[in-house]
Design a protein around this motif. Structure first.
Motif, PDB file in Angstrom:
ATOM      1  N   MET B   1       0.828  -1.181   0.000  1.00 39.28           N
ATOM      2  CA  MET B   1       0.000   0.000   0.000  1.00 39.28           C
ATOM      3  C   MET B   1       0.874   1.246   0.000  1.00 39.28           C
ATOM      4  O   MET B   1       1.857   1.335   0.693  1.00 39.28           O
ATOM      5  CB  MET B   1      -0.859  -0.022   1.239  1.00 39.28           C
ATOM      6  N   SER B   3       1.598   5.020   0.834  1.00 36.61           N
ATOM      7  CA  SER B   3       1.113   6.028   1.757  1.00 36.61           C
ATOM      8  C   SER B   3       1.541   7.391   1.269  1.00 36.61           C
ATOM      9  O   SER B   3       2.715   7.676   1.108  1.00 36.61           O
ATOM     10  CB  SER B   3       1.650   5.769   3.159  1.00 36.61           C
ATOM     11  N   THR B   4       0.591   8.230   0.957  1.00 41.66           N
ATOM     12  CA  THR B   4       0.909   9.556   0.477  1.00 41.66           C
ATOM     13  C   THR B   4       0.374  10.544   1.489  1.00 41.66           C
ATOM     14  O   THR B   4      -0.799  10.871   1.483  1.00 41.66           O
ATOM     15  CB  THR B   4       0.269   9.801  -0.889  1.00 41.66           C
ATOM     16  N   GLY B   5       1.251  10.961   2.376  1.00 42.68           N
ATOM     17  CA  GLY B   5       0.835  11.849   3.446  1.00 42.68           C
ATOM     18  C   GLY B   5       0.455  13.226   2.936  1.00 42.68           C
ATOM     19  O   GLY B   5       0.976  13.701   1.935  1.00 42.68           O
ATOM     20  N   LEU B   6      -0.467  13.840   3.636  1.00 43.15           N
ATOM     21  CA  LEU B   6      -0.928  15.160   3.233  1.00 43.15           C
ATOM     22  C   LEU B   6       0.065  16.239   3.623  1.00 43.15           C
ATOM     23  O   LEU B   6       0.039  17.335   3.094  1.00 43.15           O
ATOM     24  CB  LEU B   6      -2.278  15.450   3.893  1.00 43.15           C
ATOM     25  N   ASP B   7       0.927  15.944   4.601  1.00 43.90           N
ATOM     26  CA  ASP B   7       1.879  16.937   5.073  1.00 43.90           C
ATOM     27  C   ASP B   7       3.271  16.720   4.519  1.00 43.90           C
ATOM     28  O   ASP B   7       4.206  17.376   4.940  1.00 43.90           O
ATOM     29  CB  ASP B   7       1.971  16.888   6.607  1.00 43.90           C
ATOM     30  N   ASP B   8       3.431  15.763   3.613  1.00 47.63           N
ATOM     31  CA  ASP B   8       4.746  15.528   3.046  1.00 47.63           C
ATOM     32  C   ASP B   8       5.162  16.749   2.243  1.00 47.63           C
ATOM     33  O   ASP B   8       4.330  17.474   1.722  1.00 47.63           O
ATOM     34  CB  ASP B   8       4.706  14.334   2.077  1.00 47.63           C
ATOM     35  N   ARG B 112       9.198  14.112  -1.262  1.00 47.57           N
ATOM     36  CA  ARG B 112       8.647  12.977  -1.987  1.00 47.57           C
ATOM     37  C   ARG B 112       8.231  13.495  -3.347  1.00 47.57           C
ATOM     38  O   ARG B 112       7.815  14.649  -3.481  1.00 47.57           O
ATOM     39  CB  ARG B 112       7.439  12.449  -1.203  1.00 47.57           C
ATOM     40  N   LYS B 121      -3.896  19.986  -6.492  1.00 43.05           N
ATOM     41  CA  LYS B 121      -4.798  19.433  -5.478  1.00 43.05           C
ATOM     42  C   LYS B 121      -4.604  20.166  -4.158  1.00 43.05           C
ATOM     43  O   LYS B 121      -5.565  20.580  -3.511  1.00 43.05           O
ATOM     44  CB  LYS B 121      -4.518  17.934  -5.302  1.00 43.05           C
ATOM     45  N   ILE B 141      -5.995  15.610 -12.406  1.00 35.36           N
ATOM     46  CA  ILE B 141      -5.473  14.436 -11.699  1.00 35.36           C
ATOM     47  C   ILE B 141      -5.694  13.179 -12.526  1.00 35.36           C
ATOM     48  O   ILE B 141      -4.770  12.397 -12.755  1.00 35.36           O
ATOM     49  CB  ILE B 141      -6.150  14.277 -10.311  1.00 35.36           C
ATOM     50  N   ARG B 428      10.230  -2.094   4.110  1.00 40.51           N
ATOM     51  CA  ARG B 428      10.281  -0.774   3.484  1.00 40.51           C
ATOM     52  C   ARG B 428      10.999  -0.878   2.121  1.00 40.51           C
ATOM     53  O   ARG B 428      10.564  -0.322   1.130  1.00 40.51           O
ATOM     54  CB  ARG B 428      11.019   0.169   4.432  1.00 40.51           C
TER      55      ARG B 428
END
Lengths: 638, 457
Positions: B1, B3-8, B112, B121, B141, B428
């Protein structure tokens, strides 16, 4: 004749491991609860192996206990032997496994049920659900009894259309000679619930005095008395005298065993097409193992006592549905079992299960308010997985009656959260077993800190009683004290006892003062060394020290996982409203849209874990939700 | 999966990848200042430290000790930026790989790579775009995602994807060993001891390292395009080499430490670093000394990214020249030299599969065309090198992440950490490489465990 047999808050159907936890949880939370079982003599029965725990499963039992569930206590009290597995592989995967006395386990649980306030236990065979306006209202039992309730928890295990297969003989039946439940499946189908069909199996049981144990390798319990429960518990058999534990025995199949199996494959239901249900890959029958791993010369088998000084032994590793006479031949080809008497044959069982993706994260059937399902009925295998779901379903059934917010655990809260989310969000293709590798934050979900993660949550919903709560508070206080002590105390290089201890484990001698914390971070330093240096901590529970040590030793990795959890949480916090119409969102991929409609995730985190939903779908959803929140969705997309 | 963090903090090229003279790289998110503090060496550090919004700063972008390019950095503080977050825009010259190197440095320092449409976005989510634009954001998108999907693994050459799959299988097997022993401790499963595990981790790390060495941007920045000049004696090879070295727009670069025995020179032509290799020639010969030189010439051709075949415009192609064209096809640029003496070329363009450039070393004609051709080949990724090159930034970033995690696993192993800890790094590493291959980690892990190990107590 039909009649009203009673009115309850929660009705639990089935008294296996799921049903017992569900009923106890609901009753303990203050709901009038009815537990209906087919047969009072098989309450909390263990139709397969006589043990509880192991990797991930043991973690679950600790979590059940931390929330105020029963399984851990009953397993401890009926323990024949206890072993901590994986001790050399790191703190996250230490796993307790307890062999239990099957009969005592049943009696212990029945006793707890019968003495639980708010709980009524009765024998009865439920044949259908009473449903009005997409709301469950109760159940009909055989003989016309109508039981009314606001919530129903179905935990009917492998009984739905159960079919037993041994060789060429196949007949309708539940596990271990019980009656199957033929009608409930149809009632569920009629309500639009999608069912699948799985298969599982069990090995033969043998008579103790026909075994030559000298040909087997003894597998004793550990020298330390282990317990699942955070409460003080003791085995009724060996108290805390570890030398009195019952051993298990390890042996091997032979090339002769494999020849017998190969020669009889044409009669094996698994290969003749007699068995249609999908079996678990992690629990194959011996015939399956011999075929798939043809190059192996021997397979392990474990002889496990079914009870304290039991005359009957379970042959783990030899699950089979071969004809009975072949099973006897197979057994007798094993060194030490030449003259064995088979007491009960192994068998395969096929059963209907509820496809769990139809459930919400509270284990409630979506679109059918008040109906909860849990346990093997949801396609899982294992007593622990069943008990865990039973607890979650029972809690939520009670919360519905009490008109309170549902109880949902996240994947980062515990294996309970991982289990439920896997079932509901990802769906299953074979009987589901929990594995530690299914958890992405394994280092945070240790069995030692299950109480720190969950007991306060259990307290908040009224499941954790005063005595458990007091112990929990004491533990957290002690833990805080130890942490502070180790953080603040420095060790001087002049202390000879310190240098001596370091020398003993080949650790660098101190050249200057060092904080205890720093010392603990050295890989070669274990709890034993630290305990030697701090004799004043000896009055504390060793669990507290272990816990504090792990937190310091693996701090870097623990912190990294915590950061990941926080990143995770931001998506989990973005709620998708109920009855959300995914068809109105433009720009979703075709497969993504279909999956989202089918699974109806409640937040973006859950949505992102659904197979077929792409990161772009999540982005599109995110933008759409924001647009909707600002009040423009209708206008713009119309 | 994934993971695309919103705060990256996210980074990507803001201009189209191609022949543009200037590229703009956009960096957005809370960590962007930190990242630039480590990679950017401003000419006026006082102004930089003032940390004022909406300012421009000239300076060097560095990768470790190496200066990659002189860049102009625009700084915009949250919320007064396109995305509403702290945004830095890095304007760089040089080629596409300079831009790629800058992006990779940002990733190494904690950013990232942005998902398709992610800047827009974020702009929308942070209230920088009004509601009416939401639909356009969604379109963007999904359109960009479709385009990106086309560049998945299938775009890679067969050999490269094989190598990446091999790496992934290697890591997957290591993880399967660890996880099987953890989840099935009493099953009789084959297990790895400390030394075997170390060996396997080192193997995987070496594989990842080799793939990264072969990554186009990495290698071209480091070594330049390996360019072989080849041709008959006296056709003008040496004059070309000298002309290139003296060419006023060509910068002769001082790169020490070449160990091979050909003559190597480094020039930067139009922002592209060429590692020039002059060869002895390719003509058949009876002289043993000459033969050795000839063999070396062919070997050099095998390794070359780019071949400059110098031919005489007045003489038809001979056997050897045809052979070079046949074997190396599009990697060859034919320089029709002495076009000043032979305006009517004896070489027919139909004989040349690639590009034919009229050239005169003496008159200094054709250098513009040569430069343009080289740029075209590089930017359009037409160079089919002898070695498979990993050129996609996303893939390189994933591979670097994977290698990094393998390194962490190795040091954890050496420090004596237990397997449950190692598994975090190994998982990882697997996750990163699976981003390239598109496999589901959890599913493949269980498949390997159940097919490889006999589980079932």
């Amino acid at each position: 004749m039909e009649y009203l047999a009673g009115t309850y808050g929660v009705i639990v159907v089935g008294a296996g491991h799921a049903g017992c936890e569900a009923a106890l949880a609901a009753a303990r939370m203050g709901c009038e609860t009815l537990l209906l079982t087919l047969n009072l003599d098989t309450v909390a029965h263990m139709p397969c192996n006589p043990s509880v725990g192991g990797p991930a499963k043991g973690h679950l039992v600790r979590e059940i206990d931390a929330l105020g569930g029963q399984m851990g206590i009953t397993a401890d009290e009926t323990s024949l032997q206890a072993r901590m597995l994986n001790t050399g592989k790191g703190p996250a995967v230490h796993a307790l496994r307890i062999q239990s006395d099957k009969r005592a386990y049943h009696q212990n649980m029945l006793h707890v049920l019968l003495n639980q306030p708010n709980l009524t236990v009765a024998q009865g065979c439920v044949e259908s659900l009473i449903v009005e306006d997409s709301r469950v209202k109760g159940v009909w039992a055989r003989g016309g009894a109508r039981f009314e309730s606001e919530s129903v928890v179905l935990t009917s295990g492998t009984y739905l259309k159960g079919r037993i297969i041994i060789g060429s003989s196949a007949f309708a039946g539940g596990p271990n000679g019980q009656m199957p439940v033929p009608l409930l499946s149809e009632s569920l189908r009629a309500l639009g619930i999608e069912l699948g069909r799985f298969k599982t199996g069990t090995p033969p049981r043998i008579q103790k005095n026909s075994v030559d144990f000298s040909k087997f390798i003894i597998q004793p319990g550990d020298d330390q008395a282990w317990h699942f429960s955070f409460l003080p518990t003791k085995s009724m058999f060996w108290q805390d005298d570890t030398s009195k534990q019952e051993p298990c025995w390890l042996g091997y199949t032979t090339s002769e065993t494999h020849e017998i199996i190969r020669a009889n494959l044409f009669r094996a239901p698994l290969f003749t097409g007699e068995i249609e249900g999908i079996g678990p890959r992690y629990c194959p029958s011996i015939e399956d193992k011999v075929v798939r791993f043809a190059q192996r010369e021997a397979h392990q088998i474990f002889l496990e006592p079914e009870g304290w000084q039991s005359e009957e032994y379970y042959v783990a590793g030899l699950s089979t549905s071969m004809p009975e006479e072949v099973q006897i031949e197979i057994l007798r080809s094993i060194s030490g079992l030449e003259k064995v008497n088979m007491l009960r044959p192994g068998y395969a069982i096929e059963y209907d299960y509820v496809k769990p993706h139809q459930l919400s994260l509270c284990l409630e059937m979506r679109g059918l308010n008040g109906l909860f399902t849990a346990g093997q009925l949801n396609g899982t295998s294992g007593y622990e997985e069943a008990a865990a779901q039973g607890l979650i379903a029972g809690i939520n059934a009670a919360l519905r009656v009490l008109d309170r917010e549902p109880f949902v655990l996240r994947r980062s809260d515990g294996y309970l959260g991982v289990l439920v989310d896997d079932l509901v969000t990802k769906g299953i293709e074979e009987p589901y077993r929990l594995l530690t590798s299914r958890a992405e934050h394994r280092l945070l979900l240790r069995q030692d800190n299950a109480d720190l993660r969950l007991t306060a949550r259990g307290r908040a919903i009224g499941l954790v009683d005063e005595s458990r709560w007091v112990r929990y508070e004491n533990k957290t206080r002690d833990l805080e004290g130890v942490r502070r002590l180790w953080k603040e105390t420095s060790l001087s290089p002049l202390r000879e006892d310190v240098q001596l201890v370091l020398n003993r484990v080949a650790s660098h001698p101190l050249r200057s003062g060092i904080k205890v914390e720093e010392l603990i971070k050295r890989p070669e330093i274990s709890l034993r060394e630290i305990e030697t240096l701090f004799p004043e901590l000896q009055h504390l529970d060793s669990e507290v020290l272990e816990e504090a040590l792990i937190d310091i030793k693996y701090e870097g990795y623990i912190e990294k996982q915590k950061i990941e959890v926080e990143r995770f949480a931001k998506l989990e916090d973005r709620v998708i409203p109920a009855q959300f119409d995914f068809d109105r969102v433009r720009g979703l991929s075709t497969e993504g849209r279909q999956r989202l409609k089918e699974r109806e995730p409640v937040n973006l985190g859950q949505a992102s874990r659904i197979t077929g939903v792409t990161p772009a779908d999540i982005s599109v959803l995110m933008v759409y939700l924001e647009q909707r929140q600002r009040g423009g969705a209708g206008r713009v997309s119309g | 999966m994934k993971s695309t963090g919103l705060d990256d903090t996210i980074v990507a090229l803001a201009t189209a990848l191609g022949e543009a003279g200037i590229h703009i790289i956009r960096l957005s998110g809370p960590q962007s200042k930190e990242i630039l503090d480590r990679c950017f060496e401003p000419h006026n550090s006082v102004r930089w430290l003032n940390n004022e919004s909406h300012t421009l700063h000239l300076g060097w972008f560095r990768q470790g000790d190496q200066r990659i390019d002189q860049v102009l950095v625009g700084r915009m503080h949250a919320p007064h930026s396109y995305t509403g977050e702290d945004v830095y825009e890095i304007n760089c010259h040089g080629g596409a790989w300079v831009a790629q190197s800058i992006i990779q440095s940002c990733i190494r320092e904690g950013a990232r790579l942005a998902e398709p449409g992610e800047f827009t976005k974020r702009a929308f989510l942070n209230g920088k775009l009004d509601l009416v634009q939401a639909e356009a954001v969604i379109d963007l998108i999904s359109a960009r995602t479709r385009a990106a999907a086309d560049q998945a693994l299938t775009q890679l050459s067969g050999r490269l994807s094989e190598e990446i799959l091999a790496l992934r299988d290697n890591i997957l097997e290591i993880l399967a060993f660890i996880e099987a022993s953890i989840d099935f401790p009493e099953d009789d499963v084959e297990s790895l001891d400390w030394t075997a595990l170390k060996g396997r981790l080192e193997d995987a790390l070496r594989l990842a390292g080799e793939l990264l060495l072969g990554s186009k941007s990495g290698r071209i920045v480091r070594e330049g395009l390996t360019t072989v000049i080849v041709g008959r004696p006296n056709v003008g090879k040496s004059s070309l080499l000298n002309a290139l070295l003296q060419e006023e727009r060509a910068i002769v670069t001082d790169v020490p430490g070449t160990t091979r025995d050909e003559i190597r020179e480094f020039v930067s032509l139009g922002g592209i670093l060429l590692q020039l290799i002059d060869t002895a020639g390719i003509r058949e010969s009876a002289d043993p000394v000459e033969q050795m030189g000839i063999r070396r010439s062919w070997e050099a051709l095998d390794r070359a990214d780019l071949i400059l075949l110098v031919v005489d415009a007045g003489v038809p192609l001979n056997v050897d020249e045809r052979e070079v064209l046949r074997q190396y096809g599009e990697r060859v640029l034919v320089l029709l030299n002495k076009i000043d003496l032979h305006p009517q070329s004896a070489v027919r363009s139909t004989e040349v599969p690639g590009v034919c450039i009229p050239f005169s070393v003496v008159r200094h004609e054709g250098f513009d065309a040569l430069e343009a051709e080289i740029r075209r080949l590089v930017f359009n990724e037409h160079l089919d090198s002898a070695r498979p090159l990993l050129s996609n930034v996303r893939q390189i970033a994933a591979l670097e992440g994977s290698a990094e995690s393998l390194k962490n696993a190795l040091s954890a192993l050496e420090a004596g950490y237990p397997w449950d800890i190692l598994s975090i790094d190994v998982r990882r590493a697997l996750q990163e490489v699976s981003e390239i291959t598109g496999h589901n980690v959890q599913k493949s892990l269980l498949e390997v465990i159940f097919s490889r190990f006999c589980i079932g107590k």
